[in-house]
Design a protein around this motif. Structure first.
Motif, PDB file in Angstrom:
ATOM      1  N   ILE A 288       0.814  -1.223   0.000  1.00  0.00           N
ATOM      2  CA  ILE A 288       0.000   0.000   0.000  1.00  0.00           C
ATOM      3  C   ILE A 288       0.846   1.271   0.000  1.00  0.00           C
ATOM      4  N   GLY A 289       2.152   1.141   0.179  1.00  0.00           N
ATOM      5  CA  GLY A 289       3.004   2.317   0.178  1.00  0.00           C
ATOM      6  C   GLY A 289       2.919   3.102   1.481  1.00  0.00           C
ATOM      7  N   HIS A 290       3.733   4.123   1.573  1.00  0.00           N
ATOM      8  CA  HIS A 290       3.792   4.944   2.786  1.00  0.00           C
ATOM      9  C   HIS A 290       2.731   6.047   2.803  1.00  0.00           C
ATOM     10  N   GLY A 291       2.025   6.237   1.713  1.00  0.00           N
ATOM     11  CA  GLY A 291       1.017   7.285   1.653  1.00  0.00           C
ATOM     12  C   GLY A 291       1.487   8.479   0.835  1.00  0.00           C
ATOM     13  N   ILE A 292       0.547   9.178   0.285  1.00  0.00           N
ATOM     14  CA  ILE A 292       0.831  10.287  -0.619  1.00  0.00           C
ATOM     15  C   ILE A 292       1.709  11.348   0.050  1.00  0.00           C
ATOM     16  N   ILE A 333       5.585   6.640  -7.124  1.00  0.00           N
ATOM     17  CA  ILE A 333       4.314   5.902  -7.118  1.00  0.00           C
ATOM     18  C   ILE A 333       4.454   4.630  -6.293  1.00  0.00           C
ATOM     19  N   TRP A 334       5.557   3.916  -6.501  1.00  0.00           N
ATOM     20  CA  TRP A 334       5.796   2.695  -5.734  1.00  0.00           C
ATOM     21  C   TRP A 334       5.935   2.990  -4.243  1.00  0.00           C
ATOM     22  N   ALA A 335       6.751   4.000  -3.905  1.00  0.00           N
ATOM     23  CA  ALA A 335       7.037   4.276  -2.501  1.00  0.00           C
ATOM     24  C   ALA A 335       5.816   4.782  -1.753  1.00  0.00           C
ATOM     25  N   GLU A 336       4.951   5.529  -2.429  1.00  0.00           N
ATOM     26  CA  GLU A 336       3.854   6.195  -1.724  1.00  0.00           C
ATOM     27  C   GLU A 336       2.489   5.534  -1.918  1.00  0.00           C
ATOM     28  N   THR A 337       2.317   4.794  -3.021  1.00  0.00           N
ATOM     29  CA  THR A 337       1.026   4.101  -3.218  1.00  0.00           C
ATOM     30  C   THR A 337       1.199   2.598  -3.367  1.00  0.00           C
ATOM     31  N   GLY A 338       2.440   2.128  -3.309  1.00  0.00           N
ATOM     32  CA  GLY A 338       2.700   0.701  -3.287  1.00  0.00           C
ATOM     33  C   GLY A 338       2.409  -0.023  -4.592  1.00  0.00           C
ATOM     34  N   LEU A 339       2.423  -1.338  -4.492  1.00  0.00           N
ATOM     35  CA  LEU A 339       2.145  -2.195  -5.646  1.00  0.00           C
ATOM     36  C   LEU A 339       0.774  -1.900  -6.222  1.00  0.00           C
TER      37      LEU A 339
END
Length: 414
Positions: A288-292, A333-339
């Motif tokens: 899910i990533g770390h968030g926007i 996108i990967w870091a903040e919203t994940g897969l």
């Protein structure tokens, strides 16, 4: 009511926004979108790619719930004049909605009803090109005059010049495609001269992403020439694969650079280290990533990474490794919203690639304008902006509207 003159009026302001630092394209898109309510005819059910794009931005906005950078949705007061939308997710959702309205309005323009409006638009783009060229010659003295002797303030002025150059890169494919489609070799010579002048300008304006964008623009044009039936699919599916595999792809590239002992300039090397840190953050929250906008909160300095600092000037020790954002949208996108976010974004591009008509079925100017725009956007996407920069995405949507406006013009010699 014709939407073409409204778009033309909006594009008159395009070079003005660029000159002011290219941060006003979001409000400019809103100005374009609101009149579209009178002419747009929403397609029901909505196109699949539109729903997928909205799903992606919706997921990004939802991630504000767990983002450490969350500051609430709004701040200030309308009556006191300090109202602002602080949540990046809200801004990007509004940009998506305004963008869909503007594109829907542009698609309602009847063929042949954009002769004068298209010329006005192209004239505005040419004016911006002249401003970019002028900044390459006179930028230093002008920045010193406006921003004073403070190096930090001058850096802001130089950054505005670079942003204006990048904004011109977004519309350069449209100008070039228009010139190439004109009959006679003299117009191709003019187009070649414009490419050379643009290369010189972006070098002097110090925007590497703009220079790489010109290379990508020409490469994209070559792809649609070599693959006249499937060129757009190849382009957008390659971008989709790039987004879907960004941590692995960029991580592998970074390892190869290290293994082969390739020495990069300090600014490039610092970006590589930034990407390495972002990749490590992506592994921490892979789904899910770390968030926007979470990357704003990553305050590691080079002093925290001695091995990296050893490859850079000692004065960099207090510099933040990730300066506000990763300067690579795929990794962000990967870091903040994940897969989940990466897959949504990639699949949206795949669907768009298969929905676009074959390049060979389009007019020459439109065919190469679309390809060139994709190439330039990939460069800016990879090296320049925050993925949640609503002004950047607004400028891309307006460029799409510009291509539609050009397509609604019956082609004539000038």
């Amino acid at each position: 009511m014709s939407y073409a003159p409204i778009l033309a009026a909006v594009f008159v302001l395009w070079p003005v926004m660029g000159l002011l630092g290219a941060q006003g394209y979001g409000p400019l898109l809103a100005i374009a979108a609101l009149p579209a309510l009178a002419v747009a005819r929403p397609k029901m059910p909505p196109a699949v790619y539109a729903l997928m794009a909205l799903a992606f931005v919706g997921w990004a906005a939802l991630s504000d719930i767990w983002s450490p950078a969350s500051r609430g949705f709004v701040s200030g007061n309308l009556l006191e004049g300090d109202f602002a939308i602080r949540a990046a997710g809200v801004r990007i959702v509004l940009t998506a909605v305004f963008g869909m309205l503007a594109v829907a309005g542009a698609l309602q323009i009847k063929q042949g009803n954009a002769q004068r409006s298209a010329r006005v638009m192209l004239g505005a783009f040419a004016v911006q090109g002249l401003l970019v060229a002028a900044s390459a010659v006179f930028g230093g003295p002008v920045v010193a005059m406006i921003y004073g002797a403070d190096p930090m303030e001058q850096a802001k002025g130089a950054q505005n010049i670079a942003r204006n150059a990048n904004a011109f890169m977004i519309v350069l494919p449209i100008l070039l495609a228009y010139l190439i489609a004109q009959p006679g070799w003299k117009w191709r010579a003019v187009a070649a001269g414009l490419v050379v002048a643009s290369i010189v300008s972006v070098i002097f304006d110090d925007t590497d992403s703009g220079l790489i964008g010109i290379v990508f623009m020409l490469a994209a044009a070559a792809i649609v020439t070599l693959a006249p039936k499937t060129g757009y699919r190849w382009l957008l599916c390659m971008v989709a694969a790039y987004i879907a595999s960004a941590p692995l792809l960029i991580g592998t590239a970074v390892k190869l650079i290290s293994q082969f002992g390739i020495v990069l300039p300090g600014s490039f090397q610092s970006r590589v280290y930034s990407w390495q840190l972002v990749i490590s953050k992506s592994v921490e929250e892979p789904i899910i990533g770390h968030g926007i906008s979470a990357s704003k909160t990553w305050r590691d300095t080079y002093a925290d990474h001695p091995a990296w600092l050893a490859q850079l000037p000692a004065s960099w020790s207090s510099y933040v490794v990730v300066p506000g954002h990763p300067h690579n949208m795929a990794l962000q996108i990967w870091a903040e919203t994940g897969l989940i976010g990466a897959v949504m974004a990639a699949l949206t591009l795949v669907v768009i690639g298969f929905r676009l008509p074959a390049p060979s079925t389009l007019r020459t100017d439109i065919r190469y304008a679309i390809a060139g725009l994709i190439g330039v956007v990939v460069s800016l996407f990879s090296f320049s902006y925050n993925v949640w920069n609503d002004s950047f995405w607004a400028s891309i949507v307006l460029a799409v509207c510009a291509i539609i406006l050009l397509a609604r013009r019956d082609r004539q010699s000038l």
